[in-house]
Design an enzyme around this catalytic site. Sequence first.
Site, mmCIF file in Angstrom:
data_model
loop_
_atom_site.group_PDB
_atom_site.id
_atom_site.type_symbol
_atom_site.label_atom_id
_atom_site.label_comp_id
_atom_site.label_asym_id
_atom_site.label_seq_id
_atom_site.Cartn_x
_atom_site.Cartn_y
_atom_site.Cartn_z
ATOM 1 N N CYS A 51 53.423 0.650 5.013
ATOM 2 C CA CYS A 51 54.478 0.012 4.234
ATOM 3 C C CYS A 51 55.710 -0.299 5.087
ATOM 4 O O CYS A 51 55.948 0.355 6.099
ATOM 5 C CB CYS A 51 54.918 0.946 3.115
ATOM 6 S SG CYS A 51 53.567 1.536 2.113
ATOM 7 N N ARG A 75 52.526 -4.546 10.540
ATOM 8 C CA ARG A 75 52.247 -3.138 10.251
ATOM 9 C C ARG A 75 51.052 -2.967 9.325
ATOM 10 O O ARG A 75 50.525 -1.859 9.204
ATOM 11 C CB ARG A 75 53.475 -2.480 9.618
ATOM 12 C CG ARG A 75 54.657 -2.409 10.555
ATOM 13 C CD ARG A 75 55.911 -2.056 9.817
ATOM 14 N NE ARG A 75 55.837 -0.724 9.232
ATOM 15 C CZ ARG A 75 56.284 0.374 9.822
ATOM 16 N NH1 ARG A 75 56.833 0.294 10.995
ATOM 17 N NH2 ARG A 75 56.200 1.543 9.232
ATOM 18 N N TRP A 117 51.278 -0.888 1.565
ATOM 19 C CA TRP A 117 49.903 -0.608 1.979
ATOM 20 C C TRP A 117 49.406 0.454 1.006
ATOM 21 O O TRP A 117 49.908 1.579 0.984
ATOM 22 C CB TRP A 117 49.905 -0.090 3.419
ATOM 23 C CG TRP A 117 48.556 0.053 4.028
ATOM 24 C CD1 TRP A 117 47.741 -0.930 4.508
ATOM 25 C CD2 TRP A 117 47.853 1.286 4.271
ATOM 26 N NE1 TRP A 117 46.588 -0.404 5.025
ATOM 27 C CE2 TRP A 117 46.632 0.944 4.896
ATOM 28 C CE3 TRP A 117 48.137 2.636 4.030
ATOM 29 C CZ2 TRP A 117 45.688 1.900 5.276
ATOM 30 C CZ3 TRP A 117 47.203 3.581 4.409
ATOM 31 C CH2 TRP A 117 45.997 3.219 5.018
ATOM 32 N N ASN A 148 58.537 4.205 1.405
ATOM 33 C CA ASN A 148 57.425 4.422 2.334
ATOM 34 C C ASN A 148 57.111 5.905 2.342
ATOM 35 O O ASN A 148 58.030 6.725 2.286
ATOM 36 C CB ASN A 148 57.816 4.035 3.770
ATOM 37 C CG ASN A 148 57.942 2.543 3.949
ATOM 38 O OD1 ASN A 148 57.680 1.773 3.028
ATOM 39 N ND2 ASN A 148 58.357 2.130 5.139
ATOM 40 N N GLY A 149 55.828 6.258 2.471
ATOM 41 C CA GLY A 149 55.446 7.671 2.528
ATOM 42 C C GLY A 149 54.622 8.061 1.315
ATOM 43 O O GLY A 149 54.186 7.197 0.539
ATOM 44 N N GLU A 156 37.347 3.509 23.963
ATOM 45 C CA GLU A 156 38.432 2.596 23.605
ATOM 46 C C GLU A 156 37.890 1.173 23.424
ATOM 47 O O GLU A 156 38.303 0.457 22.501
ATOM 48 C CB GLU A 156 39.530 2.652 24.683
ATOM 49 C CG GLU A 156 40.682 1.689 24.523
ATOM 50 C CD GLU A 156 41.433 1.797 23.201
ATOM 51 O OE1 GLU A 156 41.234 2.762 22.455
ATOM 52 O OE2 GLU A 156 42.211 0.882 22.905
ATOM 53 N N LYS A 182 38.198 -0.975 19.968
ATOM 54 C CA LYS A 182 38.802 -2.325 19.896
ATOM 55 C C LYS A 182 37.852 -3.290 19.204
ATOM 56 O O LYS A 182 38.253 -4.059 18.342
ATOM 57 C CB LYS A 182 39.129 -2.881 21.292
ATOM 58 C CG LYS A 182 40.309 -2.328 22.011
ATOM 59 C CD LYS A 182 41.646 -2.751 21.471
ATOM 60 C CE LYS A 182 42.132 -1.798 20.428
ATOM 61 N NZ LYS A 182 42.837 -0.617 20.859
ATOM 62 N N GLU A 237 37.633 -2.505 15.439
ATOM 63 C CA GLU A 237 38.895 -2.763 14.759
ATOM 64 C C GLU A 237 39.113 -4.238 14.426
ATOM 65 O O GLU A 237 39.522 -4.567 13.325
ATOM 66 C CB GLU A 237 40.034 -2.362 15.715
ATOM 67 C CG GLU A 237 40.874 -1.244 15.269
ATOM 68 C CD GLU A 237 42.016 -0.973 16.253
ATOM 69 O OE1 GLU A 237 41.882 -1.209 17.466
ATOM 70 O OE2 GLU A 237 43.050 -0.519 15.759
ATOM 71 N N HIS A 253 19.362 11.096 25.064
ATOM 72 C CA HIS A 253 19.337 12.201 24.093
ATOM 73 C C HIS A 253 19.449 11.684 22.662
ATOM 74 O O HIS A 253 19.762 12.450 21.751
ATOM 75 C CB HIS A 253 20.455 13.198 24.410
ATOM 76 C CG HIS A 253 20.299 13.814 25.763
ATOM 77 N ND1 HIS A 253 19.342 14.754 26.042
ATOM 78 C CD2 HIS A 253 20.941 13.567 26.925
ATOM 79 C CE1 HIS A 253 19.422 15.092 27.323
ATOM 80 N NE2 HIS A 253 20.377 14.376 27.881
ATOM 81 N N LYS A 286 49.676 -0.697 11.477
ATOM 82 C CA LYS A 286 50.151 -0.474 12.842
ATOM 83 C C LYS A 286 50.649 0.944 13.035
ATOM 84 O O LYS A 286 50.380 1.587 14.030
ATOM 85 C CB LYS A 286 51.265 -1.478 13.153
ATOM 86 C CG LYS A 286 51.796 -1.378 14.572
ATOM 87 C CD LYS A 286 50.722 -1.777 15.567
ATOM 88 C CE LYS A 286 51.155 -1.556 17.005
ATOM 89 N NZ LYS A 286 49.982 -1.590 17.902
HETATM 90 C C1 AGP Z 1 44.807 1.329 18.020
HETATM 91 O O1 AGP Z 1 44.233 0.097 18.281
HETATM 92 C C2 AGP Z 1 44.881 1.707 16.642
HETATM 93 N N1 AGP Z 1 45.382 0.716 15.798
HETATM 94 C C3 AGP Z 1 45.172 3.138 16.289
HETATM 95 O O2 AGP Z 1 44.040 3.866 16.643
HETATM 96 C C4 AGP Z 1 46.426 3.823 16.898
HETATM 97 O O3 AGP Z 1 46.255 3.992 18.260
HETATM 98 C C5 AGP Z 1 46.637 5.181 16.193
HETATM 99 O O4 AGP Z 1 46.898 4.957 14.839
HETATM 100 C C6 AGP Z 1 47.726 5.994 16.819
HETATM 101 O O5 AGP Z 1 48.962 5.355 16.731
HETATM 102 P P1 AGP Z 1 50.208 5.817 17.586
HETATM 103 O O6 AGP Z 1 49.859 5.597 19.028
HETATM 104 O O7 AGP Z 1 51.331 4.953 17.117
HETATM 105 O O8 AGP Z 1 50.439 7.267 17.302
#
Ligand code: AGP
Length: 611
Positions: A2, A27, A75, A100-101, A484, A488, A491, A507, A606
């Site tokens: 949010c 975000r 959100w 927010n929260g 990673e 990506k 995501e 395995h 985000k």
């Molecule tokens: C990364 O591509 C992600 N969107 C997500 O995994 C992110 O790295 C994670 O939420 C941690 O966020 P931060 O680094 O702001 O703590």
Amino acid sequence: MCGIVGAVAERNVQGILLEGLRRLEYRGYDSAGMAVLSDDARLNRRRAVGKVAALEASLDAGPLEGRVGIAHTRWATHGRPTEQNAHPHQSGESLAVVHNGIIENHETLKAELESQGYVFTSQTDTEVIAHLLAREFNRTQDLLEAVRQAVALLDGAYALAVTHRSQPSLIVGARKGSPLVVGVGIGESFLASDPLALLPVTDRFIYLQEGDVVRIARGEPVAVFDAAGERQERSVHTYEHGDGAATKDGYRHFMLKEIHEQPQVVAAALEGRLSERRALIESFGSEAEAIFSQVRQVHIVACGTSYHAGLVARYWLEKYAGIPAQVEVASEYRYRRVVVPDGTLFVTLSQSGETADTLAALRFARERGYVGSLAICNVPGSSLVRESDLTLMTQAGPEIGVASTKAFTSQLVALMLLTLSLGRLNGMDESRQAEIVQALRTLPGAITQVLGLDGAIETLSMAFAEKHHALFLGRGSHFPIALEGALKLKEISYIHAEAYPAGELKHGPLALVDSEMPVISVAPNDELLEKLKSNLQEVRARGGELFVFADESVRLEEAEGVHVLRLPHVDEALAPILYTLPLQLLSYHAAVLKGTDVDQPRNLAKSVTVE
Ligand code: AGP
């Protein structure tokens, strides 16, 4: 997650609020809304499901006029993304709030408020706050006091902005567990969950602290009160990242722009932190040497991409600094019965510095006898930075794409600086330190060379766009890079991807390999290369199509079903940083071909400020 924007101005605020919401779009959210107090003290509200553009269309049809207003991107956590659940929430026609929260005791509060006659029209936890505030305002006739009384009853996390028609020239904000900043203008004041939202109207910010309540009013100075109700003078910081980050600069997506910024980002992360042959320990703060000299092991805690950076650091700390390291996702760590050996440093990694689980892990760690806490973070003034003993800012500049790219590489640079600093205090060979320092200096150039492969990687990505699954392989410090790469791809392209240490293949995951399963591997020229090559043969023998990013010196031939792309040679210590780039570009191009929302992938946010 949010986003909040609020404005008390000398002009109509609709445009300011709308632009603020647009800037918070990155975000992640699923509905948006705005409430504006007109000059004759009427509260008018518009809400819309979907993008900010939908809210804008509704405002075009019926504009809001007024000099005080609040706005929000939601959100969904409690209740589906519907107009009724969108913020601002009102109690009657007098009071509106954006939040927010998450309020954890909302059910108890709701029952109490219903028994007192308040009628709920949404499924959200936030509506409880609206009615609580209205109840407290009826008692006190003062919005600041009402907010203070109401937040004392809330369990959980909140950043709030509240407006009331009986006090039509002010907004009251409050924060605990979720970020909120005050934008200081000339004769005008603003609130936002992220300074980026307000850059068109100010570059001067007060970063509110945990428990703060703030009153912004037309023609009056900003008044901040701490959790105990004491008036506080909080410093005003000038935002120094410029506003360029909020534009795509001619790139099709923020993510692509941020990938291409990495040579400058790495250079910025190193600036002023290296001497001729060493990393400067003082970069971590004036207390760093005293704390680091007690360190015998390290616990690293983070989420998502930041967690992957931590996994790379484990290999580095053990191999180069001779210091054992344990790495854990924050949501697990915070609920574990953690054993902390003497001399352990607690390290958090976070792009945003506001990730709820990472922040909770830091607070949990404080009581556990660590020699100190270090935050490696990209957002100055964030909660993680403020609450840690030591900090190293990654200097990547604001990252807008939900998929983290430049923040990851800058975290890796920071972690290498940590490795060299701890290594130096732990007897790391001086000439090896000097070699790595030299290699760090040439890294931006090597990254620029890899970015030159963009076109070739785009061509490779065409083999992916139609696939449903992909396997990523790596060994040693490149296993986290494979993780990673898979994250990506998942995501942003929504292609299911998994990563394995290449030696694990036989395995189990080898059973998945056939001509429909692309297998992506990174193959730097290191001590595990020959073993990796054998693993790749195992894939090829089962008909799997291989996509290998290899050091220019590696003998690995292109063949039917084997695509090889050559990367410049770098010191093996830094190869994980370099090999990250082709995987970012591969995911990016696959996502573009699939036509997904690259910068704001579905269901993701985000900054994950709720648990
Ligand atoms: C990364 O591509 C992600 N969107 C997500 O995994 C992110 O790295 C994670 O939420 C941690 O966020 P931060 O680094 O702001 O703590």
